[in-house]
Design a protein around this motif. Structure first.
Motif, mmCIF file in Angstrom:
data_model
loop_
_atom_site.group_PDB
_atom_site.id
_atom_site.type_symbol
_atom_site.label_atom_id
_atom_site.label_comp_id
_atom_site.label_asym_id
_atom_site.label_seq_id
_atom_site.Cartn_x
_atom_site.Cartn_y
_atom_site.Cartn_z
ATOM 1 N N PHE A 128 -1.102 -1.341 -4.486
ATOM 2 C CA PHE A 128 -1.928 -0.064 -4.842
ATOM 3 C C PHE A 128 -1.029 1.028 -4.522
ATOM 4 O O PHE A 128 -0.535 0.937 -3.478
ATOM 5 C CB PHE A 128 -3.141 -0.069 -4.325
ATOM 6 N N PHE A 162 -2.325 4.648 -3.622
ATOM 7 C CA PHE A 162 -3.690 5.498 -3.030
ATOM 8 C C PHE A 162 -3.053 7.092 -3.163
ATOM 9 O O PHE A 162 -2.128 7.545 -2.434
ATOM 10 C CB PHE A 162 -3.619 5.195 -1.493
ATOM 11 N N GLU A 192 -7.893 0.105 3.705
ATOM 12 C CA GLU A 192 -8.234 0.115 2.333
ATOM 13 C C GLU A 192 -7.427 -0.811 1.642
ATOM 14 O O GLU A 192 -8.200 -1.295 0.488
ATOM 15 C CB GLU A 192 -7.936 1.716 1.759
ATOM 16 N N VAL A 193 -6.243 -1.077 1.858
ATOM 17 C CA VAL A 193 -5.788 -2.172 1.061
ATOM 18 C C VAL A 193 -6.303 -3.497 1.549
ATOM 19 O O VAL A 193 -6.490 -4.320 0.319
ATOM 20 C CB VAL A 193 -4.062 -2.361 1.504
ATOM 21 N N SER A 235 -7.805 7.824 -2.107
ATOM 22 C CA SER A 235 -7.964 7.658 -0.531
ATOM 23 C C SER A 235 -9.408 7.829 -0.310
ATOM 24 O O SER A 235 -9.796 9.053 -0.934
ATOM 25 C CB SER A 235 -6.881 8.118 0.007
ATOM 26 N N ASP A 236 -9.850 7.438 0.766
ATOM 27 C CA ASP A 236 -11.089 7.590 1.213
ATOM 28 C C ASP A 236 -10.883 9.157 1.813
ATOM 29 O O ASP A 236 -10.177 9.533 2.387
ATOM 30 C CB ASP A 236 -11.455 6.649 2.598
ATOM 31 N N ARG A 246 -5.482 3.882 -6.726
ATOM 32 C CA ARG A 246 -6.768 4.165 -6.006
ATOM 33 C C ARG A 246 -7.040 5.494 -5.252
ATOM 34 O O ARG A 246 -5.828 6.151 -5.404
ATOM 35 C CB ARG A 246 -7.118 2.972 -4.858
ATOM 36 N N GLY A 281 0.857 -1.145 -0.245
ATOM 37 C CA GLY A 281 0.009 -0.045 0.077
ATOM 38 C C GLY A 281 1.043 1.294 -0.215
ATOM 39 O O GLY A 281 1.473 1.545 0.895
ATOM 40 N N ARG A 297 -9.376 -3.864 2.052
ATOM 41 C CA ARG A 297 -10.716 -3.776 1.373
ATOM 42 C C ARG A 297 -10.628 -4.103 -0.074
ATOM 43 O O ARG A 297 -11.450 -4.977 -0.874
ATOM 44 C CB ARG A 297 -11.330 -2.456 1.495
ATOM 45 N N GLU A 298 -9.288 -3.959 -0.724
ATOM 46 C CA GLU A 298 -9.025 -4.128 -2.338
ATOM 47 C C GLU A 298 -8.805 -5.546 -2.391
ATOM 48 O O GLU A 298 -9.264 -6.041 -3.441
ATOM 49 C CB GLU A 298 -7.878 -3.150 -2.651
ATOM 50 N N VAL A 299 -8.173 -6.181 -1.590
ATOM 51 C CA VAL A 299 -7.518 -7.497 -1.798
ATOM 52 C C VAL A 299 -8.790 -8.575 -1.464
ATOM 53 O O VAL A 299 -8.771 -9.626 -1.685
ATOM 54 C CB VAL A 299 -6.363 -7.980 -1.184
ATOM 55 N N ARG A 344 2.297 -7.115 -6.041
ATOM 56 C CA ARG A 344 0.956 -6.624 -5.727
ATOM 57 C C ARG A 344 0.823 -5.502 -4.811
ATOM 58 O O ARG A 344 1.558 -5.414 -4.124
ATOM 59 C CB ARG A 344 0.081 -7.958 -4.916
#
Length: 505
Positions: free
Chosen positions: A129, A131, A176-177, A153-154, A151, A102, A179-181, A127
């Motif tokens: 993302f 943010f 958030e990481v 960020s929230d 992605r 992340g 949540r993505e995986v 692997r």
């Protein structure tokens, strides 16, 4: 009466027959014993190689017990047969697919910082993302496959009125990481970092494979700057260098994320907030010396030339230090270092020391980065101390500035080295080895060291280091080396395993 006693003392016919039969059986047993032992021995040997009931011709004559009847050969009907116990297979060795990154970035900064990430990111292999704080502008699109997928960020509206929301955004990125995986069973480690960091993923896999990923682990490196640790915490991982969480701990932290951010809303440091949230779960940091926050400024060549005996896993703040190689910009220097990393990450930056006794030279090599020649024999205990070519993160009055010992450049020809930097790498198929070449950075300009015999190294332009092509797996001590030859303008050194009890001095 005499006659009655004589009749009593004489054995009767039955006793005489029994004695004769007994003596005969004993004699037969003695005579047949070797044969019986031989038959039993053969039976036992054969039986050890098969589970079948074996019979031998005539064995029923010698010992009927060798051939049990079908009634006695079968198990009793009331015998309980235990079920077979299934042995749980050992987990597969940790590999890169078990890690997810992340990376926290800024849309404005990404235009030039992406070069750092793309130097180590392996498309369709690594692997993770990136943010961003806002959607990428049109000039950043289409998004290249050489970069991590991005992605946004929230927004975290609950903390929108804070003057500094960035720390909360970075901590919340852990959730958030995940949540993505999704709830993925194969995931073992979550690594959070910044967009101006370089990660050495092969070394990271090797280091993490030594930990039990099913337990709670929080791994990170301290700041090199003493006061950063004093102001924030000596017991935390610094996020730019990479905060590493085992998957179970990351899930536990994500489950309490909103509550924890509210508990520590007054903190303005993402790393310190993460530390406090993890401490509330009952876990403390496991410091790792290969994670480098690089809270330093200026020329960090002295720092990188004396790396500890630990595989390097990250380097942060490449955006604020000078390019690590002469005559290259930051991105060129980063890519150049990664050419060595792609050949052998296990030895990257690892310091090796050896000597030319006839010249009174000490040679120190930081694999894939730099080499030094000192015109004096110096023990490794001294050469492992970084030369203070850099400056502290903040210049505040303090008698101690760093979390490690340093030595000043002295201006003495007997104490200051001739500097060489990694220039080229060649794989030799015929010797199954790797040759890295280090070229002189420039003239030292100090003259020879007269006290050690006036053996000047000014004529040396390059140093070739021979190393095995095999990855180094044991890091309980450094490797050793021998000076193979010094001819004309070139010196040749060969790496080898240190001998038991060998002293490098």
């Amino acid at each position: 009466m005499m006659q009655q006693q004589q009749q009593q003392n004489q054995p009767n016919l039955g006793q005489i027959k029994a004695r004769v039969v007994s003596n005969f059986n004993f004699a037969v047993l003695n005579h047949c014993r070797p044969l019986l032992i031989g038959v039993l021995t053969v039976y036992l040997i054969v039986f050890s190689y098969t589970n079948k009931n074996l019979t031998f011709p005539g064995s029923e004559y010698f010992c009927p017990l060798l051939n049990p009847s079908p009634a006695t050969a079968t198990a009793p009907e009331n015998l309980t047969v235990l079920p077979k116990v299934k042995v749980k297979a050992a987990p597969a060795p940790t590999n890169l697919s078990h890690l997810v990154f992340g990376l926290l970035g800024s849309e404005k900064a990404w235009r030039y910082r992406k070069n750092y990430i793309e130097s180590w990111w392996r498309a369709n292999v690594t692997r993770g993302f990136l943010f961003l704080d806002s959607a990428p502008a049109p000039d950043l699109l289409p998004w290249p496959a050489t970069s991590p997928p991005y992605r946004i960020s929230d927004e975290l509206p609950e903390f929108a009125n804070l003057s500094e929301i960035r720390p909360k955004r970075m901590v919340h990125g852990i959730k958030e990481v995940l949540r993505e995986v999704g709830d993925e069973k194969e995931l073992r480690w979550v690594i959070m970092g910044d967009d101006d960091s370089i990660f050495f993923v092969d070394n990271m896999v090797d280091v993490l494979s030594k930990y039990d990923h099913t337990r709670y682990h929080y791994i990170g490196g301290q700041s090199e700057y003493l006061m950063s640790n004093f102001w924030f915490s000596f017991d935390q991982g610094y996020g730019g260098a990479g905060i590493i969480l085992s998957y179970p701990l990351a899930k536990a932290l994500a489950g309490d994320m909103e509550n924890c951010l509210r508990r520590y809303v007054f903190l303005n440091s993402a790393d310190n907030t993460t530390r406090n949230c993890i401490a509330d779960i009952g876990v403390n940091v496991s410091p790792y010396k290969g994670n480098h926050q690089v809270d330093l400024h200026g020329d960090i060549s002295g720092f990188l030339s004396a790396h500890p005996v630990a595989p390097v896993t990250s380097l942060h703040h490449f955006d604020v230090v000078e390019p690590i190689f002469p005559a290259k910009d930051r991105f060129e220097a980063t890519r150049h270092l990664m050419t060595a990393a792609e050949a052998d990450q296990s030895r990257l930056l690892q310091q090796t020391v050896c000597y030319s006794r006839e010249r009174n030279w000490s040679l120190s090599v930081s694999w894939g980065y730099s080499a030094q020649i000192y015109e004096r024999i110096m023990p490794r205990s001294y050469l492992q101390i970084p030369v203070e070519t850099f400056t502290p993160w903040l210049d505040v009055p303090s008698p101690v500035k760093y979390m490690f010992q340093t030595r000043k450049a002295s201006g003495s020809p007997c104490r200051d080295p001739h500097m060489f930097f990694y220039a080229a790498l060649e794989k030799r198929l015929e010797t199954k080895g790797i040759v890295t070449r280090y070229s002189r950075a420039g003239p030292r300009g100090l003259g020879p060291c007269l006290s050690s015999g006036n053996h000047s190294a000014d004529s040396i332009d390059s140093i070739d280091l021979w190393s095995p092509a095999t990855k180094r797996t044991k890091v309980d001590r450094c490797e050793c080396c021998d000076v193979v030859r010094i001819e004309g303008k070139r010196a040749e050194i060969k790496l080898r395993k240190c001998r038991r009890g060998e002293v490098i001095a």
